[in-house]
Design a protein around this motif. Sequence first.
Motif, short mmCIF file in Angstrom:
data_model
loop_
_atom_site.label_atom_id
_atom_site.label_comp_id
_atom_site.label_asym_id
_atom_site.label_seq_id
_atom_site.Cartn_x
_atom_site.Cartn_y
_atom_site.Cartn_z
N VAL A 573 0.92 -1.39 -0.02
CA VAL A 573 0.13 -0.11 0.14
C VAL A 573 0.67 1.35 0.08
CG1 VAL A 573 -1.73 -1.10 1.24
CG2 VAL A 573 -0.37 0.28 2.56
N VAL A 574 2.16 1.12 0.18
CA VAL A 574 3.02 2.24 0.13
C VAL A 574 2.79 3.11 -1.21
CG1 VAL A 574 5.33 3.27 0.21
CG2 VAL A 574 4.85 1.49 1.56
N ALA A 575 2.97 2.53 -2.33
CA ALA A 575 2.95 3.43 -3.55
C ALA A 575 1.57 4.06 -3.71
CB ALA A 575 3.43 2.77 -4.81
N PRO A 576 0.26 3.30 -3.72
CA PRO A 576 -0.92 3.93 -3.89
C PRO A 576 -1.28 4.75 -2.81
CG PRO A 576 -1.23 1.39 -3.30
CD PRO A 576 0.24 1.95 -3.72
N GLY A 577 -0.63 4.57 -1.67
CA GLY A 577 -1.21 5.43 -0.58
C GLY A 577 -0.29 6.77 -0.45
N ASN A 578 0.85 6.59 -1.43
CA ASN A 578 1.96 7.86 -1.33
C ASN A 578 2.31 8.04 0.05
OD1 ASN A 578 3.41 9.77 -2.67
ND2 ASN A 578 1.75 11.23 -2.09
N TYR A 579 2.78 6.87 0.64
CA TYR A 579 3.19 6.96 2.19
C TYR A 579 4.72 7.22 2.23
CZ TYR A 579 -1.41 5.14 3.40
OH TYR A 579 -2.94 5.05 3.36
N ARG A 580 4.93 7.75 3.50
CA ARG A 580 6.33 7.54 3.73
C ARG A 580 6.48 6.75 4.85
NH1 ARG A 580 6.99 13.86 5.12
NH2 ARG A 580 5.06 13.23 6.14
N PHE A 581 7.82 6.35 5.20
CA PHE A 581 8.17 5.76 6.30
C PHE A 581 7.70 6.09 7.45
CE2 PHE A 581 10.88 3.69 9.48
CZ PHE A 581 11.05 2.32 8.96
N ALA A 582 7.75 7.56 7.78
CA ALA A 582 7.25 8.04 9.04
C ALA A 582 5.71 7.85 9.37
CB ALA A 582 7.74 9.58 9.12
N ASP A 583 4.97 7.89 8.17
CA ASP A 583 3.54 7.63 8.38
C ASP A 583 3.32 6.32 9.03
OD1 ASP A 583 3.01 10.10 6.64
OD2 ASP A 583 3.19 8.97 4.97
N PHE A 584 3.86 5.16 8.55
CA PHE A 584 3.77 4.01 9.36
C PHE A 584 4.12 3.88 10.82
CE2 PHE A 584 3.45 2.46 5.07
CZ PHE A 584 2.40 1.41 5.02
N VAL A 585 5.19 4.51 11.12
CA VAL A 585 5.72 4.78 12.43
C VAL A 585 4.73 5.65 13.19
CG1 VAL A 585 7.69 5.72 13.89
CG2 VAL A 585 8.34 4.69 11.58
N ARG A 586 4.13 6.70 12.46
CA ARG A 586 3.45 7.49 13.43
C ARG A 586 1.99 6.95 13.48
NH1 ARG A 586 4.04 11.48 10.64
NH2 ARG A 586 2.32 11.30 8.82
N VAL A 587 1.49 6.00 12.82
CA VAL A 587 0.12 5.46 12.90
C VAL A 587 0.41 4.13 13.63
CG1 VAL A 587 -1.98 4.41 11.74
CG2 VAL A 587 -0.87 6.72 11.05
N GLY A 588 1.32 3.47 13.04
CA GLY A 588 1.51 2.02 13.46
C GLY A 588 1.98 1.71 15.12
N VAL A 589 3.03 2.62 15.41
CA VAL A 589 3.73 2.28 16.87
C VAL A 589 2.69 2.50 17.89
CG1 VAL A 589 5.27 3.22 18.65
CG2 VAL A 589 6.13 2.96 16.03
#
Length: 609
Positions: A573-589
Amino acid sequence: MNDQLPMVLALLLGAIVLFIRGRPGMDVVALAMMTALPLTGVISVTEALAGFGDPNVVLIAALFVVGEGLVRTGVAQRLGDWLLARAGRDERRLLPPLMTIVAGIGSVMSSTAVVALFIPVVLRIAQKTRIAASRLMMPLSVAALISGMMTLVATAPNLVVNGELARRGLDGFGFFSFTPFGVSLLVLGIGYMLLARRWLSSATAAETAIRVRPHLSDWVEEYGLAGREHCLRVPPSAPLVGRALEALDLRGSAGVNVVAIERASGLSRELFRPVASTVLQAGDVLLIDLFSSAVDIAEISRRFGLEPLPLAGVYFLDRSQEIGMVEVMVPPTSNLIDKTVVTARFRSERDLNVIGLRRGGIPHAGSVVQERLQVGDTLLLIGPWRAIRRLQSDWRDLIVLALPAELDEVLPAPRRMPHALATLALVVFLMVTGVVPNVVAALVGCLLLGLLRCVDVTSAYRSIHWQSLVLIVGMMPFAIALQRTGGFDLAAAALVDTLGGIGTHAVLAGLFVLTALLGLFISNTATAILVAPIALDVADQLGASPYPFAMIVALAASAAFMTPVSSPVNALVVAPGNYRFADFVRVGVPFTLIVMAASVVLVPWILPP
């Protein structure tokens, strides 16, 4: 400490380092470790290769095929379309059913396959609702990961943990043993994502405007097709009944182009391409295109005794599973130059109808039937997808300029959906009741899907993620080697000495953290292979039931929310969501911490130690 333990730990450390580097592939690393471990003298070659005959490995392979049957027959796609129709444009109403559907489907098929299947569905929803794709892709990945906590067969780590219980002579988990935890965590996940979506980008311009390929709706607008389409039913009293199309000459006498015919076939209806010799039957539905706005559809209906039917979409777009469009150009080498559409015999030789023509970039107004084709003319053709695919080899006469995005969504076996659902229900029933072993139930499902033509041999083999299977088989010998050399006993003792005095909840939290941290660097399947024996040894040392300790490892292995590389689900989902690494850290942690807290409370409550 066993003298051979340092060698085994060195190999394990080397494998983890290579996993982190990402080169070579994880399956190659696993094969290398499987080759190297017998050289240490800790295990035999037979023990190193035993994973290839493990029932859980066969079960995982069979479940990939079952999932492919659901994909090919359109079960998940139909749910996605239903979701869009029910939720509308309200993001808050959209997220709960989206995550519930994804988690539900993922409970019986690969979560990676579910995400791959739902990405185009979610992108289509984002485009139609003008909701940023980034606000939907993260909830999609979260729900897919939680789906691994729903049932025993939802993800490979569950089967690995269950296999470790069986290897020690213990009863395994039931099919729905995971469900109370999965449902509870899904509710938490939905509530969390309704809040956390505020941390994700809401920009839609770049995400919804850029399209790699045109859509059918684009061509409908460019060629002015709207309003030319009609559906007419042939009643029993119509004079057309029993007559062939060539005898009627609808194209020449009435300016009507029959694009397709829908006819009853058993309990369903079949859409097929008409040919000159096609004999019309009572109850047939004609999908027609009018070459000119001057043609009076009411007069046509009266003349031939036909009944007009309402349309569900613009220019048959609701029939895009059966019929599609393609844009082609007439090259200088074409034998069609200076021929009319009629004399070029598009329908009889290519199974396609010409419904639009552009010359010099300008769409041709009116009928194109008698237009003589010229070099550089752009034609819009409509017909069955199989005929459109064949055009790509017809480069001397026609050059394919563009294939529509809808081509990727065409289902190979849409009429087999009831068969796939019935097979899935049977597989689940056999697994839940325990009439036969799980692996036998899954294999029965594979054979039935093939017999019912929901999958073919080629698609079945292609659906199996062989790299994942090799990874599991290659890492299994480590469990034997570490147990034989005392590695698991040392790890379990260290965990008990550190946290055992605090209480069971602290030990469970420690196992969760260990599993989640390892999952940042290696696959969740490999993590489960390594940590599950430690968890069971911890239970032995504490004199407690092994089930809560095994369950906490399985749940933690699926809690790969923290980084985009924690799981293939996130990576997709990184490319279709246009996410950065920090987006997962901010939401996922934060969500990982919430899942850990909830699991540490729920597991000993539902499965008392």
